[in-house]
Design a protein around this motif. Structure first.
Motif, PDB file in Angstrom:
ATOM      1  N   PHE A  73       0.799  -1.215   0.000  1.00  0.00           N
ATOM      2  CA  PHE A  73       0.000   0.000   0.000  1.00  0.00           C
ATOM      3  C   PHE A  73       0.837   1.273   0.000  1.00  0.00           C
ATOM      4  CE2 PHE A  73      -2.826  -3.060   2.362  1.00  0.00           C
ATOM      5  CZ  PHE A  73      -3.615  -3.336   1.252  1.00  0.00           C
ATOM      6  N   GLU A  77       1.107   6.286   4.351  1.00  0.00           N
ATOM      7  CA  GLU A  77       0.260   7.213   3.610  1.00  0.00           C
ATOM      8  C   GLU A  77      -0.780   6.467   2.797  1.00  0.00           C
ATOM      9  OE1 GLU A  77       3.490   7.094   3.559  1.00  0.00           O
ATOM     10  OE2 GLU A  77       4.326   9.017   4.189  1.00  0.00           O
ATOM     11  N   GLY A  78      -0.370   5.361   2.173  1.00  0.00           N
ATOM     12  CA  GLY A  78      -1.319   4.563   1.410  1.00  0.00           C
ATOM     13  C   GLY A  78      -2.359   3.902   2.286  1.00  0.00           C
ATOM     14  N   ALA A  80      -3.453   5.029   5.103  1.00  0.00           N
ATOM     15  CA  ALA A  80      -4.331   6.063   5.634  1.00  0.00           C
ATOM     16  C   ALA A  80      -5.408   6.470   4.632  1.00  0.00           C
ATOM     17  CB  ALA A  80      -3.516   7.288   6.044  1.00  0.00           C
ATOM     18  N   ARG A  81      -5.153   6.241   3.335  1.00  0.00           N
ATOM     19  CA  ARG A  81      -6.141   6.613   2.327  1.00  0.00           C
ATOM     20  C   ARG A  81      -7.257   5.580   2.191  1.00  0.00           C
ATOM     21  NH1 ARG A  81      -1.450   8.746  -0.343  1.00  0.00           N
ATOM     22  NH2 ARG A  81      -1.048   6.764  -1.383  1.00  0.00           N
ATOM     23  N   LEU A  82      -7.098   4.415   2.803  1.00  0.00           N
ATOM     24  CA  LEU A  82      -8.083   3.349   2.684  1.00  0.00           C
ATOM     25  C   LEU A  82      -8.924   3.250   3.950  1.00  0.00           C
ATOM     26  CD1 LEU A  82      -5.857   0.540   1.137  1.00  0.00           C
ATOM     27  CD2 LEU A  82      -7.454   2.039  -0.063  1.00  0.00           C
ATOM     28  N   GLY A  83     -10.214   3.035   3.796  1.00  0.00           N
ATOM     29  CA  GLY A  83     -11.079   2.794   4.920  1.00  0.00           C
ATOM     30  C   GLY A  83     -11.001   1.338   5.363  1.00  0.00           C
ATOM     31  N   ALA A 102      -7.126   1.208  10.899  1.00  0.00           N
ATOM     32  CA  ALA A 102      -7.795   2.479  10.658  1.00  0.00           C
ATOM     33  C   ALA A 102      -7.894   3.303  11.935  1.00  0.00           C
ATOM     34  CB  ALA A 102      -9.183   2.230  10.066  1.00  0.00           C
ATOM     35  N   GLU A 106      -6.145   6.956  12.701  1.00  0.00           N
ATOM     36  CA  GLU A 106      -6.986   8.092  13.070  1.00  0.00           C
ATOM     37  C   GLU A 106      -6.533   8.704  14.395  1.00  0.00           C
ATOM     38  OE1 GLU A 106     -10.021  10.980  13.115  1.00  0.00           O
ATOM     39  OE2 GLU A 106      -9.032   9.827  11.533  1.00  0.00           O
ATOM     40  N   ARG A 109      -3.579  10.834  13.626  1.00  0.00           N
ATOM     41  CA  ARG A 109      -3.985  12.082  12.974  1.00  0.00           C
ATOM     42  C   ARG A 109      -4.542  13.073  13.988  1.00  0.00           C
ATOM     43  NH1 ARG A 109      -8.112  14.828  11.497  1.00  0.00           N
ATOM     44  NH2 ARG A 109      -9.558  13.348  12.462  1.00  0.00           N
TER      45      ARG A 109
END
Length: 259
Positions: A73, A77-78, A80-83, A102, A106, A109
């Motif tokens: 991924f 960063e990759g 973090a872009r996926l749910g 996830a 979060e 972040r």
């Protein structure tokens, strides 16, 4: 031939869940042990992700699973872009582990967002009372909160340290200072409510204030005010009443002003 080697990808036929192979784990010190011995900050991304995942796959230690996920991924960063549902579709995860990933991303972040957020300054007893009124004013029982301040009277944190009944709550100076130290406070403000409706400090409130002020002076975390709220919005400030010396402020910062 490039000297760089791509981390192994997870084959499509691997099952979603399993436990680590004990014989494989015995051959090396895992990321959890290293985190405890060397500090969590010393671990790389793959080791941190391995701790989040908890377990690997049959014949594949969790550290290899985490390294393969990061490679597939394109790093954190990759991911973090996926749910969680998108992550769960990939071999070797499943929804439970996808939710762990996830949730951990979060949390990171939010921690960063709050770390860089400007801290509201605490400059007057009125500003403290206004900030706490919505939280404490409507209560039918007492609560005591510690407001931790940085070196410029910015609010580092707010923690409830005790709650009780209509006529009081039990808390020690040690409990209060432990909360302030947990926030790395340079100074602190005490706030509690009087559900009875009278915001005047009781003898017990004065004694507690004196005990916290004395202990805070010893450890270098001064008490700069103690604000008592009533349900109707009225408040008393022991700083305003002259029961706390105005000089008890963090170095380089002015104490909250009276009023």
């Amino acid at each position: 031939m490039s000297p760089w080697k791509r981390a192994p990808l997870l084959p499509d036929h691997l099952p979603e869940t399993c436990t680590d192979d004990p014989s494989a784990l015995a051959a090396f010190v895992g990321p959890r042990e290293r985190a405890l011995e060397e500090g969590i900050w010393s671990l790389g991304d793959a080791d941190l992700l391995a701790i989040v995942l908890g377990t690997g796959l049959v014949g594949t230690p969790v550290t290899l699973v985490s390294a393969a996920l990061l490679s597939r991924f394109a790093g954190l960063e990759g991911l973090a872009r996926l749910g969680p549902h998108a992550l769960a579709e990939h071999p070797g995860l499943g929804l439970a582990k996808a939710l762990r990933i996830a949730a951990s991303l979060e949390l990171g972040r939010r921690a960063f967002e709050r770390a860089v957020r400007p801290r509201p300054p605490v400059r007057t007893s009125a500003s403290i009372a206004a900030w706490c009124a919505a939280q404490l004013g409507p209560l039918d029982h007492e609560q005591m909160w510690v407001i931790s301040l940085d070196g410029r009277n910015g609010m580092r944190g707010a923690r409830r340290v005790a709650q009780g009944g209509l006529h009081g709550c039990s808390v020690t100076a040690r409990d209060i200072l432990r909360a302030a130290l947990s926030d790395a406070a340079s100074a602190l403000v005490l706030v509690h409510n009087h559900p009875s409706g009278d915001s005047a400090p009781s003898p017990e409130d004065v004694a507690m204030t004196n005990a916290v002020a004395a202990a805070g002076e010893v450890i270098g975390v001064p008490l700069v005010d103690h604000v008592i709220l009533a349900p109707d919005g009225h408040y008393s400030s022991l700083l305003d009443l002259g029961m706390i010396a105005p000089g008890d402020a963090p170095r380089g910062a002015a104490p909250p002003s009276r009023g």
